[in-house]
Design an enzyme around this catalytic site. Structure first.
Site, PDB file in Angstrom:
ATOM      1  N   CYS A  51       0.846  -1.124  -0.160  1.00 63.70           N
ATOM      2  CA  CYS A  51      -0.020   0.096  -0.136  1.00 63.70           C
ATOM      3  C   CYS A  51       0.815   1.359   0.001  1.00 63.70           C
ATOM      4  CB  CYS A  51      -1.142  -0.038   1.129  1.00 63.70           C
ATOM      5  SG  CYS A  51      -0.404   0.117   2.721  1.00 63.70           S
ATOM      6  N   HIS A  78      -2.909   1.462   6.600  1.00 66.91           N
ATOM      7  CA  HIS A  78      -3.112   1.664   5.467  1.00 66.91           C
ATOM      8  C   HIS A  78      -2.676   3.082   4.829  1.00 66.91           C
ATOM      9  CE1 HIS A  78      -4.280   0.560   1.337  1.00 66.91           C
ATOM     10  NE2 HIS A  78      -5.705   1.146   1.354  1.00 66.91           N
ATOM     11  N   ASP A  82      -7.177   6.095  -3.753  1.00 69.51           N
ATOM     12  CA  ASP A  82      -6.309   4.790  -3.168  1.00 69.51           C
ATOM     13  C   ASP A  82      -5.977   3.899  -4.334  1.00 69.51           C
ATOM     14  OD1 ASP A  82      -5.468   2.691  -2.045  1.00 69.51           O
ATOM     15  OD2 ASP A  82      -6.921   2.667  -0.669  1.00 69.51           O
TER      16      ASP A  82
END
Length: 684
Positions: A273, A331, A354
């Site tokens: 991530c 995250h 994202d």
């Protein structure tokens, strides 16, 4: 004097790059400008001079099949909605200066242009030029305009930063080079738009849509991962990285983007991530869209949309993988600054995007732009992906004890998810807490120092469990865990009844990656506790370095305690997930107050081995604007407690605040040791 002839064009690179805040792209040797502002070029003539009374100039601007034609005027008046061109009134007849000004809503991309002169003698002469056009956060009419200069410097021009990892109680700042001005990066970012499915499907429509940052950000979000297209990075969370690079080994975006472009747009192996987010931040800053990397601690992945995450434990405290839902200890995504004419001005500002492939949006693995304000106000009726991001920061957690397939205990936690949301502060190498932008915060935690030194009192309240009429149990770390030191923690048991109790106690520690359920137990302790009526008992425990060093590394630890009343069989559970702070590399710059551009400098990097056994590894040193290519050294075995120093030389190429950072990839421990130093480079 002869006939009128055009030899070519002088694109006035030095002046234009300075005026458009694009001088960082000088290494590309291309004209890079921002929309909504004029740029200058000069015609190189021979023969007779230009006569503005009788000669006429026209310019054709082209982006793929899109074009605009304009007559060069003698007035510097500009239009907010169309391309214009004018001549410098202080005309040099032998080298006339012209200006082209794009509208603040012009599409981003690589442009060509043709300048044609029509003379009184009936001649028609043309010459060619090209430029790259970016968004302009300095232009009030641009939809990415951000009103503060320090924010424009940070979110567009800063080529280094910090990514925050670890846990909310023990933040780990990780240095990263965004590298937007390094060789080959601009070209790779523009290629990303060209190889996108949207461009391949209909180039004209794609070019038209590139005026809008909402559209651009969705294209980039999808193109950073390779799930649906020729995207930049392939994700891998398996722990097996033999076919590529361990995501923890990357130090900047430049290597990744160049490798992707040079391979003919094959995905780079591998990303997780923070790598996806950091590379997207680079691309957005290159395109001129203000962007920052954001970390959400205890980030929920709610697959069924019920805003509940279920976690399962055995009666002996071992965490199970029993749910499709999950909580990542952290995250990382990005926020981009833009107006939202599609949603109304109330939703302007920071938008969540994202690029990590989790769920599909419009049939494609991307996410956003979701207005941060919409998340705070629970406007889950709005596009794009607001419900998913809302769940990431607001879901409830149900912790469930199971025995022989039966649920024997359920705890409910409404505060664990979205415990802290943060980014790098403007202009400073420290944290900025932005949790309050996403949700109502009961007790904001605002600085890195306060977060690092906090005791776990607040989290204890959430991680305490009680049987309905029996005992309460609390689990707290005595202090933040540090590599090479014992992990000390306290179990507090309260007998809530006025009778003697005999309890089984089970303690269990498992290593876990930030986004996975834990692996097998590596440490455990079991016993019997006798409790008098209304007694409070404190139990001190520790896990020694020899017991965790070989299994934890950069991972986290899931620690759990389960009590079982041997008479009533009632259960009580308390848990804590935490990271172990790695040792740091210390970097010292010789004469750090007099670092000059283009002058050789010396840095000394020091590492002290805190582990209980010898370690060896590879040291990698990098720094955008400081070091052209990464420098690599192999560190021989260093005994426990030993110290080693490595001197490196570097020649700064750019003025300003730059980050020199170093990674030591240890071969004997599953850990990477990092350090960074901000360097202020003066012009000389």
């Amino acid at each position: 004097m002869g006939e009128f002839h055009i030899q070519g064009i002088n694109l006035e690179l030095t002046e234009n790059l300075f005026q458009h805040k694009t001088d960082g792209f000088r290494s590309s040797n291309e004209l890079v400008v921002r929309r909504g502002a004029p740029f200058k070029f000069s015609l190189l003539l021979n023969g007779r001079p230009f006569n503005p009374s009788t000669d006429l100039l026209k310019i054709k601007i082209m982006l793929g099949r899109l074009y605009a034609v304009m007559t060069v005027s003698h007035s510097p008046l500009r239009s907010p909605s169309r391309w214009t061109a004018f001549m410098d009134p202080s005309l040099n007849p032998l080298e006339p200066s012209l200006y082209i000004c794009s509208p603040a809503s012009a599409p981003v991309g690589r442009y060509r242009f043709v300048v044609c002169a029509f003379t009184k003698e009936g001649q028609s002469l043309c010459t060619l030029g090209k430029f790259t056009l970016l968004c302009n956060p300095w232009c009030k009419e641009d939809s990415v305009f951000i009103p503060f200069e320090d924010q424009r410097e940070e979110y567009v021009l800063n080529d280094s930063g910090l990514l925050f990892m670890g846990t909310a109680m023990n933040l780990v700042p990780r240095p990263w080079s965004f590298d937007q001005f390094e060789s080959g990066v601009l070209e790779a970012c523009l290629n990303l738009l060209e190889v996108s499915p949207q461009h391949q499907l209909n180039r004209k429509v794609d070019h038209l849509n590139r005026h809008e940052p909402v559209y651009l950000s969705r294209v980039v979000s999808a193109m950073i991962n390779s799930e649906d297209d020729k995207g930049v990075l392939k994700g891998n969370w398996s722990g097996d990285f033999k076919q590529g690079v361990n995501p923890s080994a990357w130090t900047g975006s430049g290597d990744i983007l160049r490798q992707w472009a040079q391979s003919g747009f094959s995905p780079v192996l591998y990303g997780q991530c923070w790598v996806f987010a950091a590379v997207m931040c680079t691309v957005m800053r290159v395109l001129g869209i203000p962007c920052r990397v954001v970390t959400n601690y205890n980030s929920a992945h709610d697959t069924n949309g019920n805003l509940v995450i279920e976690e399962y434990y055995t009666k002996t405290g071992q965490k199970l993988n029993g749910s499709k839902d999950s909580i990542w200890n952290f995250h990382v995504w990005v926020e981009c600054w833009m107006s939202r004419p599609d949603l109304g001005s109330a939703m302007d500002g920071w938008q969540v995007l994202d690029p990590t492939p989790q769920e599909r949006s419009g049939g494609v693995f991307c996410c956003g732009p979701a207005p941060v304000r919409a998340i705070r106000e629970r406007r889950i009726d709005l596009i794009y992906d607001v419900p998913f991001v809302y769940a990431e920061v607001n879901a409830d957690v149900h912790t469930i004890i199971v025995s022989q397939g039966q649920v024997v205990r359920v705890n409910r936690d409404t505060e664990k998810v979205g415990a802290m949301i943060c980014t790098k502060a403007v202009g400073l190498p420290r944290i900025q807490n932005i949790t309050g932008d996403y949700k109502v915060v009961r007790s904001p935690m605002s600085t890195l120092s306060s977060m690092s030194s906090r005791s776990s009192d607040e989290s204890t309240l959430r991680r305490a469990s009680s049987a309905q009429h029996g005992v309460m149990v609390f689990l707290t770390l005595d202090k933040a865990a540090v590599s090479g030191e014992p992990i000390r923690f306290t179990v507090k048991i309260i007998n809530q009844q006025n009778k003697v109790k005999r309890l089984k106690i089970h303690l269990n520690a498992q290593a876990k990656e930030y986004n996975h359920s834990p692996s097998d137990t590596f440490w455990e302790s079991h016993g019997i506790v006798q409790m008098g009526p209304a007694e409070v008992k404190i139990i001190q425990q520790q896990i020694l370095p020899l017991q965790y060093e070989d299994v934890v590394g950069d991972d986290l630890i899931n620690l759990a305690v389960v009590l079982e009343d041997m008479t009533t069989l009632e259960q009580a559970l308390a848990t804590e997930e935490f990271n172990i702070a790695s040792p740091q590399l210390h970097i010292k710059i010789a004469n750090e107050n007099s670092v000059m551009v283009h002058k050789e400098q010396i840095a000394t990097i020091t590492f002290t081995n805190p582990f209980s056994h010898p370690v060896s590894g590879v040291l990698i040193v990098a720094g955008a604007g400081l070091i052209q290519d990464k420098v690599t050294y192999r560190m021989p075995p260093l005994k426990a407690g030993g110290k080693v120093q490595q001197a490196i030389s570097f020649i700064p190429r750019m003025v300003g605040s730059k980050m020199l950072h170093a990674n030591l990839m240890l071969a004997d421990v599953r850990s990477t040791v990092r350090g960074f130093k901000m360097v202020s480079v003066k012009s000389g």
